[in-house]
Structures are given as C-alpha cells and as structure tokens.
Design a protein around this motif. Structure first.
Motif, mmCIF file in Angstrom:
data_model
loop_
_atom_site.group_PDB
_atom_site.id
_atom_site.type_symbol
_atom_site.label_atom_id
_atom_site.label_comp_id
_atom_site.label_asym_id
_atom_site.label_seq_id
_atom_site.Cartn_x
_atom_site.Cartn_y
_atom_site.Cartn_z
ATOM 1 N N CYS A 160 -74.145 -30.669 -14.468
ATOM 2 C CA CYS A 160 -73.610 -30.757 -15.770
ATOM 3 C C CYS A 160 -73.198 -29.593 -16.276
ATOM 4 N N ASP A 161 -72.069 -29.583 -17.197
ATOM 5 C CA ASP A 161 -71.795 -28.300 -18.230
ATOM 6 C C ASP A 161 -72.126 -28.818 -19.608
ATOM 7 N N PRO A 162 -73.317 -28.723 -20.190
ATOM 8 C CA PRO A 162 -73.424 -29.133 -21.524
ATOM 9 C C PRO A 162 -72.568 -28.519 -22.440
ATOM 10 N N GLN A 163 -71.952 -27.301 -22.274
ATOM 11 C CA GLN A 163 -71.164 -26.926 -23.274
ATOM 12 C C GLN A 163 -69.752 -27.559 -23.325
ATOM 13 N N LYS A 164 -69.012 -27.867 -22.183
ATOM 14 C CA LYS A 164 -67.911 -28.344 -22.079
ATOM 15 C C LYS A 164 -67.929 -30.017 -21.844
ATOM 16 N N ASN A 165 -69.252 -30.471 -21.834
ATOM 17 C CA ASN A 165 -69.307 -31.931 -21.355
ATOM 18 C C ASN A 165 -68.772 -32.400 -20.204
ATOM 19 N N GLN A 166 -68.911 -31.682 -18.987
ATOM 20 C CA GLN A 166 -68.146 -31.817 -17.652
ATOM 21 C C GLN A 166 -69.233 -32.188 -16.715
ATOM 22 N N LEU A 167 -68.916 -32.752 -15.808
ATOM 23 C CA LEU A 167 -69.835 -32.871 -14.463
ATOM 24 C C LEU A 167 -68.985 -32.216 -13.348
ATOM 25 N N LEU A 168 -69.973 -31.371 -12.513
ATOM 26 C CA LEU A 168 -69.540 -30.712 -11.546
ATOM 27 C C LEU A 168 -69.943 -31.389 -10.392
ATOM 28 N N ALA A 169 -69.092 -31.622 -9.293
ATOM 29 C CA ALA A 169 -69.487 -32.297 -7.960
ATOM 30 C C ALA A 169 -69.242 -31.618 -6.674
ATOM 31 N N LEU A 170 -70.139 -31.189 -5.845
ATOM 32 C CA LEU A 170 -70.120 -30.448 -4.766
ATOM 33 C C LEU A 170 -69.814 -31.579 -3.766
ATOM 34 N N HIS A 171 -68.767 -31.525 -3.129
ATOM 35 C CA HIS A 171 -68.291 -32.287 -1.886
ATOM 36 C C HIS A 171 -69.130 -32.148 -0.515
ATOM 37 N N ALA A 172 -68.980 -33.134 -0.004
ATOM 38 C CA ALA A 172 -69.766 -33.125 1.231
ATOM 39 C C ALA A 172 -69.696 -32.296 2.179
ATOM 40 N N ASP A 173 -68.545 -31.466 2.157
ATOM 41 C CA ASP A 173 -68.105 -30.449 3.049
ATOM 42 C C ASP A 173 -68.764 -29.157 2.761
ATOM 43 N N GLY A 174 -69.552 -28.806 1.486
ATOM 44 C CA GLY A 174 -70.240 -27.949 1.233
ATOM 45 C C GLY A 174 -69.212 -26.989 0.618
ATOM 46 N N ARG A 175 -67.947 -27.021 0.775
ATOM 47 C CA ARG A 175 -66.825 -26.093 0.096
ATOM 48 C C ARG A 175 -66.127 -26.315 -1.101
ATOM 49 N N GLN A 176 -65.784 -27.541 -1.003
ATOM 50 C CA GLN A 176 -65.009 -27.983 -2.079
ATOM 51 C C GLN A 176 -65.960 -28.450 -3.445
ATOM 52 N N LEU A 177 -65.650 -27.863 -4.753
ATOM 53 C CA LEU A 177 -66.013 -28.334 -5.850
ATOM 54 C C LEU A 177 -65.359 -28.833 -6.871
ATOM 55 N N SER A 178 -65.533 -29.939 -7.649
ATOM 56 C CA SER A 178 -64.491 -30.648 -8.406
ATOM 57 C C SER A 178 -65.140 -30.538 -9.853
ATOM 58 N N PHE A 179 -64.430 -30.401 -10.892
ATOM 59 C CA PHE A 179 -64.684 -30.681 -12.151
ATOM 60 C C PHE A 179 -64.377 -32.026 -12.843
ATOM 61 N N HIS A 180 -65.040 -32.695 -13.494
ATOM 62 C CA HIS A 180 -64.876 -34.072 -14.098
ATOM 63 C C HIS A 180 -65.078 -34.182 -15.484
ATOM 64 N N ASP A 181 -64.469 -35.143 -16.175
ATOM 65 C CA ASP A 181 -64.985 -35.224 -17.592
ATOM 66 C C ASP A 181 -66.205 -36.485 -17.282
ATOM 67 N N LEU A 182 -66.991 -36.871 -18.418
ATOM 68 C CA LEU A 182 -67.932 -37.764 -18.309
ATOM 69 C C LEU A 182 -67.715 -39.308 -18.045
ATOM 70 N N GLN A 183 -66.476 -39.334 -17.900
ATOM 71 C CA GLN A 183 -66.068 -40.842 -17.324
ATOM 72 C C GLN A 183 -65.465 -40.533 -15.939
ATOM 73 N N GLY A 184 -65.579 -39.336 -15.133
ATOM 74 C CA GLY A 184 -65.274 -39.413 -14.010
ATOM 75 C C GLY A 184 -63.606 -38.935 -13.476
ATOM 76 N N LYS A 185 -63.201 -38.530 -14.479
ATOM 77 C CA LYS A 185 -61.703 -38.098 -14.559
ATOM 78 C C LYS A 185 -61.902 -36.661 -14.048
ATOM 79 N N ARG A 186 -60.910 -36.584 -12.783
ATOM 80 C CA ARG A 186 -60.910 -35.095 -12.394
ATOM 81 C C ARG A 186 -60.023 -34.210 -13.214
ATOM 82 N N LEU A 187 -60.634 -32.940 -13.454
ATOM 83 C CA LEU A 187 -59.829 -31.953 -14.531
ATOM 84 C C LEU A 187 -59.485 -30.765 -13.461
ATOM 85 N N SER A 188 -60.284 -30.202 -12.538
ATOM 86 C CA SER A 188 -59.808 -29.087 -11.784
ATOM 87 C C SER A 188 -60.707 -28.991 -10.556
#
Length: 251
Positions: A160-188
């Motif tokens: 989690c990013d407590p400053q931006k209220n975001q979740l960061l998810a490391l994908h199973a391939d170990g290379r892709q990482l996505s940023f989401h809001d606290l409802q799961g919406k993909r941001l980047s």
C-alpha cells in the motif's frame, strides 16, 4: 503588582507553545527505515529487523506446522500481521512486547496470499482467490469489502501507498506491477527491470519498492517507481515489509 506587569494567561500559553514547537523542530531527526523480513523455511522462527547495516530480531512464534503465506507491519500499533495457511488464520505479534497479541480467523478468505495494511484506517487488504480479488477487513478480521483488481489475472505481492491511498500489485510473472485505488480500479502500471518473487513493500517517502529477486536467492531488489533496479540488499527474505522512519527527539 502593577497592572502593567500582569501578562495575560493566553499570551503565556502562546509563548510556551512557540518555545516547545521550536525545541521540537530543532531536535527532531529522522530515524532509520526498518526492513522486516521472514524466510520461507518453516523452521525460521524470527522476524529479521534490518536497519542501516544493523540487524536485530523479533519472534514470530511460528511452529513447524505453520505455513506462512503473507506478512505485514502496522506502524501505528507496532504489530506484525502473519497470515497462515489455509489463508484465513491471522496471528498478530506485538513487536516491543515480543508476544502474541491475538490470533483470529478472518472472514471471507478462501486461499493464502500476500496482504497489505493501510495505517491510517488500520484496514487489511488480502490477496485471495483465482482470478485475483482483494478482501478488505478491519484489524480484527471483520470484512469491509471485496473487489477485483482491475486488469490483474493473478498477483503474488501486495503493498500500500499510505500517502496516495493506493494499492500496488505485483503480478504473478514477477515483472508487471500495477497501481490501483482502494476499490481496485487500475490507475497505472510499470515493468520491473528484474523479476521479483512474491512479497512486496513500498517506502513511500523515497518512492522505492522492495521485493525478493526471483533469480537471486537471499537478495532483495530495491526498485524505483519507474521499475528500474536501484540496488540490491543481501537479505534472505521470502516475505518483506517496511517500518517508516521514526523521529528521535533529543532534549
């Protein structure tokens, strides 16, 4: 006493507050960042506490039969949260007391996986199920909500990013990482320059990601938020989280 020598109480209080604030500002220095980690070996019973070249340990109270699937640290309570197989058993360890604070079964969890904690609310976010969804609970395991991570079919690490209220998810391939809001919406999203394995942690102050490297056993990779590998930290860790820099005050 002459009237001219009387100082109004509010003025005195304001003056004292200014002096105290000045003293605190002048004496406050940032403390070290703590890197808390655990190996995957079931016989490993200690949580490593690595900070600026110094090493310490805290008990995890793991037994031989315990299988750790996720790990998080709560800086507000100074507690570790250990997620145990089959995924709904949570052990809370009080770091300074070096004792088990409580154990409970969290609602709504069906499989094991990583977890992240948002300090401001104290809510826990658990990776769960296939395809990946997130179950949000209180510190005591009461379900607050459930949502999918948009654009993520399978994830191995969560932070989690407590400053931006975001979740960061490391994908199973170990290379892709996505940023989401606290409802799961993909941001980047970004691509890591080296494949990571499993657990994920974020130093929000410096904008650095910590994750075990897939191709180098016993080494943590520290990445910039554009995915570039900045440096490596020799530390046998399958699970990692960070303790924020505290402020040490000297009077």
């Amino acid at each position: 006493m002459k009237p001219s020598s009387i100082v109004p109480v509010p003025s005195l209080l304001r003056a004292l507050l200014v002096l105290v604030a000045g003293a605190l500002a002048g004496c406050a220095t940032p403390g070290p960042l703590h890197v808390y980690s655990l190996a995957r070996d079931r016989g490993e019973k200690s949580i490593a506490d690595h900070r600026e070249g110094q090493a310490a340990e805290a008990p995890s109270f793991l037994e031989e039969e315990d299988q750790l699937t996720g790990f998080a640290y709560d800086p507000f309570t100074d507690h570790f949260f250990l997620r145990l197989a089959p995924g709904n058993k949570i052990r809370v360890v009080d770091r300074p007391a070096r004792a088990i604070k409580r154990e409970y079964t969290a609602e709504g969890l069906t499989t094991g996986g990583d977890l992240a904690l948002v300090p401001r609310s104290g809510h826990l976010f658990f990776l769960d199920g296939t395809p990946t969804r997130v179950v949000e609970t209180s510190r005591f395991g009461k379900v607050v909500g459930t949502f999918p991570l948009e654009g993520v079919s399978s994830a191995s690490g969560l932070a989690c990013d407590p400053q931006k209220n975001q979740l960061l998810a490391l994908h199973a391939d170990g290379r892709q990482l996505s940023f989401h809001d606290l409802q799961g919406k993909r941001l980047s999203a970004i691509t890591l320059s080296k494949a990571a394995a499993g657990s994920l942690a974020l130093d929000a102050e410096r904008g650095e990601l910590y994750a075990p490297l897939r191709e180098k056993a016993g080494v943590l990779g520290i990445f910039a938020l554009d995915g570039k590998l900045l440096r490596e930290l020799p530390l046998p860790a399958a699970f990692v989280d960070l303790g924020p820099r505290s402020f040490v005050r000297v009077f």
